[in-house]
Design a protein around this motif. Structure first.
Motif, mmCIF file in Angstrom:
data_model
loop_
_atom_site.group_PDB
_atom_site.id
_atom_site.type_symbol
_atom_site.label_atom_id
_atom_site.label_comp_id
_atom_site.label_asym_id
_atom_site.label_seq_id
_atom_site.Cartn_x
_atom_site.Cartn_y
_atom_site.Cartn_z
ATOM 1 N N ARG A 1 0.826 -1.166 -0.033
ATOM 2 C CA ARG A 1 0.076 0.078 -0.005
ATOM 3 C C ARG A 1 0.845 1.339 0.125
ATOM 4 O O ARG A 1 0.720 2.242 -0.643
ATOM 5 C CB ARG A 1 -1.092 -0.005 1.388
ATOM 6 N N GLU A 2 1.845 1.139 0.802
ATOM 7 C CA GLU A 2 2.885 2.307 0.983
ATOM 8 C C GLU A 2 3.534 2.759 -0.361
ATOM 9 O O GLU A 2 3.644 3.940 -0.747
ATOM 10 C CB GLU A 2 3.731 2.165 2.186
ATOM 11 N N VAL A 3 3.778 1.787 -1.158
ATOM 12 C CA VAL A 3 4.569 2.109 -2.223
ATOM 13 C C VAL A 3 3.776 2.267 -3.842
ATOM 14 O O VAL A 3 4.104 2.338 -4.895
ATOM 15 C CB VAL A 3 5.459 0.896 -2.743
ATOM 16 N N GLY A 4 2.373 2.073 -3.290
ATOM 17 C CA GLY A 4 1.339 2.400 -4.196
ATOM 18 C C GLY A 4 0.709 1.374 -5.269
ATOM 19 O O GLY A 4 0.354 1.546 -6.405
ATOM 20 N N ILE A 5 1.048 0.146 -4.861
ATOM 21 C CA ILE A 5 0.603 -0.952 -5.667
ATOM 22 C C ILE A 5 -0.998 -0.737 -5.441
ATOM 23 O O ILE A 5 -1.707 -0.792 -4.584
ATOM 24 C CB ILE A 5 0.892 -2.456 -5.246
ATOM 25 N N PRO A 6 -1.794 -0.866 -6.683
ATOM 26 C CA PRO A 6 -3.200 -0.546 -6.737
ATOM 27 C C PRO A 6 -4.047 -1.388 -5.854
ATOM 28 O O PRO A 6 -4.940 -1.063 -5.242
ATOM 29 C CB PRO A 6 -3.554 -0.450 -8.283
ATOM 30 N N ARG A 7 -3.682 -2.813 -5.963
ATOM 31 C CA ARG A 7 -4.590 -3.815 -5.419
ATOM 32 C C ARG A 7 -3.781 -4.970 -4.845
ATOM 33 O O ARG A 7 -2.805 -5.116 -5.516
ATOM 34 C CB ARG A 7 -5.660 -4.415 -6.222
ATOM 35 N N VAL A 8 -3.972 -5.493 -3.507
ATOM 36 C CA VAL A 8 -3.468 -6.443 -2.995
ATOM 37 C C VAL A 8 -4.210 -7.705 -2.742
ATOM 38 O O VAL A 8 -5.130 -7.292 -1.920
ATOM 39 C CB VAL A 8 -2.506 -5.969 -1.649
ATOM 40 N N ALA A 9 -3.922 -8.895 -3.149
ATOM 41 C CA ALA A 9 -4.190 -10.156 -2.556
ATOM 42 C C ALA A 9 -3.327 -10.719 -1.586
ATOM 43 O O ALA A 9 -2.358 -11.169 -1.751
ATOM 44 C CB ALA A 9 -4.533 -10.940 -3.722
ATOM 45 N N ALA A 10 -3.471 -10.369 -0.342
ATOM 46 C CA ALA A 10 -2.583 -10.768 0.816
ATOM 47 C C ALA A 10 -2.806 -12.202 1.208
ATOM 48 O O ALA A 10 -4.028 -12.682 1.352
ATOM 49 C CB ALA A 10 -2.782 -9.732 1.894
ATOM 50 N N CYS B 1 -7.197 -7.206 -0.073
ATOM 51 C CA CYS B 1 -7.849 -8.503 0.612
ATOM 52 C C CYS B 1 -7.112 -9.527 1.161
ATOM 53 O O CYS B 1 -6.125 -10.024 0.459
ATOM 54 C CB CYS B 1 -8.471 -9.128 -0.992
ATOM 55 N N HIS B 2 -7.430 -9.983 2.251
ATOM 56 C CA HIS B 2 -6.591 -11.087 2.799
ATOM 57 C C HIS B 2 -7.270 -12.194 2.463
ATOM 58 O O HIS B 2 -8.443 -12.802 3.050
ATOM 59 C CB HIS B 2 -6.669 -10.625 4.315
ATOM 60 N N LEU B 3 -6.583 -12.981 1.887
ATOM 61 C CA LEU B 3 -6.972 -14.308 1.211
ATOM 62 C C LEU B 3 -7.369 -15.157 2.350
ATOM 63 O O LEU B 3 -6.550 -15.324 3.382
ATOM 64 C CB LEU B 3 -6.181 -14.953 0.191
ATOM 65 N N PRO B 4 -8.209 -16.220 2.332
ATOM 66 C CA PRO B 4 -8.578 -16.887 3.390
ATOM 67 C C PRO B 4 -8.081 -18.445 3.606
ATOM 68 O O PRO B 4 -8.685 -19.340 3.723
ATOM 69 C CB PRO B 4 -10.239 -17.413 3.357
ATOM 70 N N PHE B 5 -6.614 -18.202 3.620
ATOM 71 C CA PHE B 5 -5.860 -19.540 3.475
ATOM 72 C C PHE B 5 -4.713 -19.513 4.712
ATOM 73 O O PHE B 5 -4.439 -18.253 4.870
ATOM 74 C CB PHE B 5 -5.278 -19.760 2.085
ATOM 75 N N THR B 6 -4.560 -20.909 5.353
ATOM 76 C CA THR B 6 -3.834 -20.921 6.436
ATOM 77 C C THR B 6 -2.709 -21.659 6.121
ATOM 78 O O THR B 6 -3.023 -22.982 5.591
ATOM 79 C CB THR B 6 -4.444 -21.259 7.883
ATOM 80 N N TRP B 7 -1.411 -21.464 6.145
ATOM 81 C CA TRP B 7 -0.167 -22.247 6.192
ATOM 82 C C TRP B 7 -0.736 -23.405 6.943
ATOM 83 O O TRP B 7 -0.843 -23.494 8.200
ATOM 84 C CB TRP B 7 1.169 -21.700 6.370
ATOM 85 N N PRO B 8 -0.411 -24.923 6.247
ATOM 86 C CA PRO B 8 -0.863 -26.067 7.128
ATOM 87 C C PRO B 8 0.210 -26.379 7.997
ATOM 88 O O PRO B 8 -0.265 -27.767 8.808
ATOM 89 C CB PRO B 8 -0.911 -27.005 5.947
ATOM 90 N N GLU B 9 1.200 -25.868 8.251
ATOM 91 C CA GLU B 9 2.069 -26.510 9.365
ATOM 92 C C GLU B 9 2.951 -25.143 9.790
ATOM 93 O O GLU B 9 2.779 -24.189 9.403
ATOM 94 C CB GLU B 9 3.392 -27.272 8.771
ATOM 95 N N GLU B 10 3.545 -25.450 10.957
ATOM 96 C CA GLU B 10 4.477 -24.262 11.578
ATOM 97 C C GLU B 10 5.676 -24.106 10.440
ATOM 98 O O GLU B 10 6.191 -24.975 10.117
ATOM 99 C CB GLU B 10 5.245 -24.926 12.972
ATOM 100 N N SER C 1 -9.716 -13.918 -8.696
ATOM 101 C CA SER C 1 -11.225 -13.312 -8.279
ATOM 102 C C SER C 1 -11.133 -11.957 -7.633
ATOM 103 O O SER C 1 -11.966 -10.935 -8.057
ATOM 104 C CB SER C 1 -11.728 -14.617 -7.735
ATOM 105 N N PHE C 2 -10.343 -11.630 -6.720
ATOM 106 C CA PHE C 2 -10.227 -10.429 -6.083
ATOM 107 C C PHE C 2 -9.906 -9.170 -6.907
ATOM 108 O O PHE C 2 -10.463 -8.453 -7.002
ATOM 109 C CB PHE C 2 -9.419 -10.212 -4.697
ATOM 110 N N LEU C 3 -8.634 -9.409 -7.783
ATOM 111 C CA LEU C 3 -8.206 -8.602 -8.604
ATOM 112 C C LEU C 3 -9.116 -7.925 -9.694
ATOM 113 O O LEU C 3 -9.276 -7.205 -10.003
ATOM 114 C CB LEU C 3 -6.997 -9.033 -9.259
ATOM 115 N N GLU C 4 -9.957 -9.175 -10.133
ATOM 116 C CA GLU C 4 -10.819 -8.811 -10.962
ATOM 117 C C GLU C 4 -12.259 -8.059 -10.581
ATOM 118 O O GLU C 4 -12.816 -6.994 -11.182
ATOM 119 C CB GLU C 4 -11.577 -10.186 -11.668
ATOM 120 N N THR C 5 -12.552 -8.197 -9.031
ATOM 121 C CA THR C 5 -13.676 -7.606 -8.646
ATOM 122 C C THR C 5 -13.412 -6.270 -7.496
ATOM 123 O O THR C 5 -14.225 -5.704 -7.211
ATOM 124 C CB THR C 5 -14.743 -8.490 -7.794
#
Length: 91
Positions: free
Chosen positions: A7-16, A55-64, A43-47
């Motif tokens: 966001r600080e460097v001006g990227i227009p949209r971020v799927a985090a 948009c914080h994507l709803p995925f969780t890393w499966p292990e430590e 999908s996020f970038l399109e909408t």
């Protein structure tokens, strides 16, 4: 990987995504999981409606992260070539 920086460097949209660096779309060999991450990001970038939207994507890393296998079982060809070059010049 770092939505605040984006966001600080001006990227227009971020799927985090909260995945370890170097594994942005998922684990090695998990093509289904990687496909899900990519489709969700596209999908996020399109909408996305507004500049700077995150948009914080709803995925969780499966292990430590400390248990993640970071290196492939075989050395990559480019790294092998680099190490061979270093050995050749060092001898």
């Amino acid at each position: 990987m770092t939505p605040e920086f984006s966001r600080e460097v001006g990227i227009p949209r971020v799927a985090a995504i909260e995945y370890p660096y170097g594994r942005t779309v998922g684990q090695v060999g998990d093509s289904d999981g990687q496909r899900q991450v990519l489709l969700a990001a596209l999908s996020f970038l399109e909408t996305a409606q507004t500049p700077g939207q995150i948009c914080h994507l709803p995925f969780t890393w499966p292990e430590e992260p400390k248990h993640t296998k970071w290196q492939p079982p075989e050395i990559s060809p480019i790294i092998k070539m680099y190490l061979d070059e270093i050995k050749a010049f060092g001898s």
